[in-house]
Enzyme design. Structure first.
Site, mmCIF file in Angstrom:
data_model
loop_
_atom_site.group_PDB
_atom_site.id
_atom_site.type_symbol
_atom_site.label_atom_id
_atom_site.label_comp_id
_atom_site.label_asym_id
_atom_site.label_seq_id
_atom_site.Cartn_x
_atom_site.Cartn_y
_atom_site.Cartn_z
ATOM 1 N N GLY A 75 -25.835 -27.292 17.140
ATOM 2 C CA GLY A 75 -25.418 -28.638 16.750
ATOM 3 C C GLY A 75 -26.534 -29.545 16.275
ATOM 4 C CE LYS A 76 -31.376 -26.070 15.219
ATOM 5 N NZ LYS A 76 -30.535 -25.090 15.927
ATOM 6 C CB THR A 77 -26.808 -29.865 10.877
ATOM 7 O OG1 THR A 77 -27.819 -28.911 10.531
ATOM 8 C CG2 THR A 77 -26.404 -30.641 9.634
ATOM 9 C CG LEU A 78 -22.157 -32.576 14.984
ATOM 10 C CD1 LEU A 78 -21.247 -32.939 13.815
ATOM 11 C CD2 LEU A 78 -21.370 -31.813 16.040
ATOM 12 C CD GLU A 287 -17.101 2.894 27.082
ATOM 13 O OE1 GLU A 287 -17.692 2.133 27.876
ATOM 14 O OE2 GLU A 287 -17.606 3.256 26.005
ATOM 15 C CG ASP A 363 -25.381 2.907 27.004
ATOM 16 O OD1 ASP A 363 -25.384 1.670 26.817
ATOM 17 O OD2 ASP A 363 -24.354 3.589 27.015
#
Length: 455
Positions: A75-78, A287, A363
């Site tokens: 959110g730097k530009t905002l 899995e 892995d």
């Protein structure tokens, strides 16, 4: 001071001139979510832009330049737009890459033009996105001209003129040190990934914009599951959930849509790929081994879901959540290594050494990296804290480090092998359930194992 009635605001919301543009922004601090601690740091900047004379009268100097740095999507530009929106001043935007020098002298000329425009529009905000593209450490002579011009301009404009220079970057370490020294860019503000409360606010903000089946949807679980997500990634999850609802021709977004969107953000989109029966069996045990070790190992991360449905570039996967936001313990690192070994060891136990697959390559790499972290970086081994990289050590010490890494890896393999042999029935139970349903949630896995483990 420029009011909203000024022609620069009313003629056009955006005027393109060269590599930068003057923009009218209606963004407010109320539009910025999840970084409250950063907002407190910049309130003074807004007050200065609204009434610079007040500070000049007192002889106070506001920070000449501000650097917003942190991971992408935070959110730097905002935030920069919100400063301009709160102060009702012009927002001059440019990308750092637009100052790249195709011809010698072009970049420095564009820097000069940018600050000349700011002088005419003051009070205003100059905002440079991707600042590392403009102010990286000087190497070539042509790039050096651009940086030198920037230094000259930052030194030249007076703080009382009402110009605030704001830049943002994901790579602060690449910036030329001369640019970010006090007197040029005085204030360095870290814009971090949102914490738990920040993620809740961001998710709620975007959920309010879509049509939900349950308007009282509780964001707590999703916020807890999205450690390490930026604001942009959280927005994408909610947007993808809305898209899934549209594709399924539903009237509203359901919890299942949100869960599927989150899953896709972690593992990629489902892809049509039919596995042969033997390969499907192998994937199920692979899995299931990971899932079972996750459940039985203290300090292991919680399971979000296990699936043998191909997603993205994976044939199957176990998604886990719940890593610490700020630090990780030795026990957690060992648990992470054990879980990473579990798939390959389950394959070997069920199908024999001749039939194991290459699925475990990544892995194994993760296990080795964790063992190196334990020995070389964290000091979590019998060698204690070493304080230097392996390459800086003598031959004898390197051999001791290698032996310690090997010991940690072999002990992990032995733990997992014993665990899976002791719980062979539970392993088969999970694999059969995966073969039947293809995808199991963490809750379903826990419920499946509960009775078996209790007996």
């Amino acid at each position: 001071f420029l009011s909203k009635d000024n022609p620069l605001f009313t003629l056009s919301s955006k005027q393109d001139e060269g590599p930068f543009a003057v923009t009218k922004t209606d963004t407010k601090f109320s539009d910025v979510h999840g970084i409250d601690q950063v907002l407190h740091e910049i309130e003074t900047v807004v007050d200065f832009l609204e009434d610079p004379a007040k500070y000049a009268k007192m002889g106070a100097n506001i920070p000449r330049g501000i650097l917003l740095y942190g991971p992408p999507g935070t959110g730097k530009t905002l935030l920069a737009k919100a400063i301009a929106g709160e102060a009702h001043v012009p927002f001059i935007y440019a990308s750092g890459s637009s100052f790249d020098e195709v011809l010698v002298g072009v970049g420095s000329e564009r820097v000069r033009a940018l600050f000349q425009k700011a002088q005419k529009l003051a009070p205003c905000i100059i905002y440079i996105d991707e600042f590392d593209g403009m102010a990286a450490k000087r190497g070539s002579s042509s790039h050096g001209l651009c940086v030198n011009q920037l230094l000259s301009e930052l030194d030249g404009f007076e703080q009382t003129k009402g110009i605030v220079f704001i830049a943002s970057t994901n790579r602060k370490e690449d910036l030329d040190p001369a640019v970010i020294r006090p007197g040029r860019i005085d204030k360095l503000i870290n814009v971090p990934l949102p914490d738990l409360e920040g993620r809740k606010k961001i998710l709620q903000h975007y959920l309010n914009k879509i049509k939900l089946e349950n308007p009282n949807y509780d964001v707590s679980k999703l916020a807890s599951s999205t450690i390490g997500f930026s604001g942009a990634q959280l927005r994408n999850v909610i947007n993808q959930a809305a898209i899934l609802a549209v594709l399924e021709e539903k009237e509203a977004v359901t919890q299942k849509h949100i869960e599927n969107a989150f899953s896709e953000s972690l593992a990629g989109v489902k892809r049509p790929l039919l596995l042969e029966d033997i390969e499907k069996d192998i994937r199920a045990y692979y899995e299931s081994g990971k899932a079972l070790v996750s459940v039985l190992t203290p300090n292991a991360r919680s399971i979000y879901q296990a699936t043998i449905v191909p997603h993205g570039n994976t044939l199957s996967h176990v998604q886990t959540i719940g890593q610490s936001e700020y630090s990780i313990t030795s026990a957690q690192l060992h648990a992470l290594m054990d879980v990473s070994f579990a798939g390959r060891i389950a394959e070997e136990l069920m199908f024999g050494l001749d039939n194991v697959t290459t699925s475990s390559i990544e892995d194994f790499k993760k296990c080795y990296d964790i063992a190196k972290e334990l020995v070389l970086k964290s000091g979590f081994s019998e060698l204690g804290y070493l304080g230097s990289s392996r390459d800086e050590m003598g031959d004898e010490m390197q051999e001791r480090v290698d032996a310690e890494i090997d010991r940690i890896l072999k002990e992990s393999q032995a733990r997992v092998t014993k665990l899976l042999k002791d719980h062979n029935e539970e392993l088969k139970l999970l694999a059969d359930a995966l073969l039947e349903r293809e995808t199991l949630s963490g809750k379903e896995i826990t419920e499946l194992l509960a009775d078996k483990l209790a007996s």
